[in-house]
Design a protein around this motif. Structure first.
Motif, PDB file in Angstrom:
ATOM      1  N   LEU A 176       3.058  -6.313  -8.585  1.00 41.24           N
ATOM      2  CA  LEU A 176       3.692  -5.014  -8.845  1.00 41.24           C
ATOM      3  C   LEU A 176       3.616  -4.592 -10.350  1.00 41.24           C
ATOM      4  O   LEU A 176       4.457  -3.856 -10.821  1.00 41.24           O
ATOM      5  N   CYS A 182       2.824   6.650  -7.027  1.00 39.27           N
ATOM      6  CA  CYS A 182       1.776   7.360  -7.480  1.00 39.27           C
ATOM      7  C   CYS A 182       2.420   8.962  -7.360  1.00 39.27           C
ATOM      8  O   CYS A 182       2.126   9.630  -8.258  1.00 39.27           O
ATOM      9  N   LEU A 219      -0.015  -0.376 -10.663  1.00 44.15           N
ATOM     10  CA  LEU A 219       0.546   0.763  -9.830  1.00 44.15           C
ATOM     11  C   LEU A 219       0.197   2.127 -10.380  1.00 44.15           C
ATOM     12  O   LEU A 219       0.204   3.059  -9.611  1.00 44.15           O
ATOM     13  N   GLU A 247       1.003  -1.262   0.045  1.00 44.93           N
ATOM     14  CA  GLU A 247       0.080  -0.011   0.002  1.00 44.93           C
ATOM     15  C   GLU A 247       0.943   1.250   0.116  1.00 44.93           C
ATOM     16  O   GLU A 247       0.673   2.129  -0.922  1.00 44.93           O
ATOM     17  N   LYS A 270       2.593   1.552  -3.319  1.00 44.13           N
ATOM     18  CA  LYS A 270       1.689   2.206  -4.282  1.00 44.13           C
ATOM     19  C   LYS A 270       1.666   3.593  -4.008  1.00 44.13           C
ATOM     20  O   LYS A 270       1.654   4.325  -5.276  1.00 44.13           O
TER      21      LYS A 270
END
Lengths: 207, 207
Positions: free
Chosen positions: B44, B20, B49, B13, B16
């Protein structure tokens, strides 16, 4: 002699199914590197796999970050974790310490380890030393001959595990030889039409 | 010079979320070996992603089974995959072929590679050669000095990537030096109070 069945390059579902079938028969179930890299440690938790009898080896092939990877691997329930002999001395010392602290086992993969490097890493008394050919190396490999010559060169190493095209004949030869502690069998069991029957045949040879 | 931000030892989490945030800023986002071993390639996937701008490097640290791991890694959307220079010649040749076939990139991790081994693996023209210290090695490491001496010894190697305690000063020094193609920054970005601001600071130094 112990039998380790290696599960590799299948889906997680197939791996779980094979592990469940082989658990009552073999001594050690190996979840291969492909399964770790495809699905990760968390998906290969010993409890989730439902293992009741066999030990679980996760072929992590640790080459750095020894403490992190070994702690994570043992926390997921692995009894045995692999580290590359080609890793730095620092990594090997770290993984050995973690294994001793958890009361679990370290398996040193000797791929691409030459004599000079081996002389520097032969002191891990409780470690298992694993002889095998790289899957990417297509040269000939005779397991029993390799074990004999390794034992002659490194008589101080007590725990030897061997892999590489082991069939029933090789298993019989290794058992008669009485040097290797464990033999790893992959496709001859897991790709057999009846993996359970194949595992039982191998168990007859190694016990 | 390019900036590669390395994400490591966090939950999926968190990884990601960081990816981002950093995607619009940095050139390459690295998902570290810990994330691959904890969660696996499938978790992944570049699309999952949500990367729109940066290239994705998966630090697979392949040491065997070159074809399987590189095909799996590229199929999950990696632009760059890492292989250990300490792997067998066969593994390196295999991963290079796969990378060329996919039109993607191979990154050779030079950890525990001595001069003799390097002389045997210096011919992969499009490969990126990665200099860094093992995380388990606590000795001193000066990135710019290491790059300079590597370049002097191996002038034929065109693509060099360097990692290891890179701060803004080291980044500036490496940019001025003009040898390295890419610099990897880990904790100085991803453990910063404001990773986006930290990444922007580094981008100013490397461009």
């Amino acid at each position: 002699m112990k039998l380790q069945a290696a599960i590799d390059r299948v889906t997680l579902e197939q791996a779980k199914d094979l592990a469940c079938q082989l658990d009552p028969i073999v001594d050690i179930i190996e979840m291969g590197t492909s399964l770790i890299k495809d699905y990760g440690f968390y998906a290969l938790n010993k409890e989730a796999l439902g293992l009741q009898h066999a030990e679980l080896l996760l072929d992590a092939k640790t080459i750095d970050e020894g403490q992190y990877e070994f702690e994570k691997g043992f926390e997921t329930g692995a009894d045995i974790l692999t580290v590359m002999g080609a890793a730095s001395q620092g990594t090997l010392e770290t993984t050995y310490k973690v294994a001793e602290r958890y009361g679990r086992q370290m398996f040193i993969d000797l791929m691409e380890v030459n004599d000079q490097k081996l002389a520097a890493i032969d002191q891990f008394e409780n470690a298992i030393y694993g002889l095998h050919h790289a899957k990417d190396d297509t040269g000939a490999f005779d397991a029993a001959d390799s074990v004999a010559s390794f034992h002659q060169k490194y008589p101080q190493i007590k725990r030897i595990n061997v892999a590489g095209g082991i069939d029933l004949n090789q298993a019989r030869k290794l058992k008669a030889q009485g040097i290797a502690e464990t033999v790893i069998v992959g496709s001859k069991i897991v790709k057999a039409a009846d993996p359970v029957a194949a595992a039982k045949e191998f168990m007859k040879e190694v016990k």
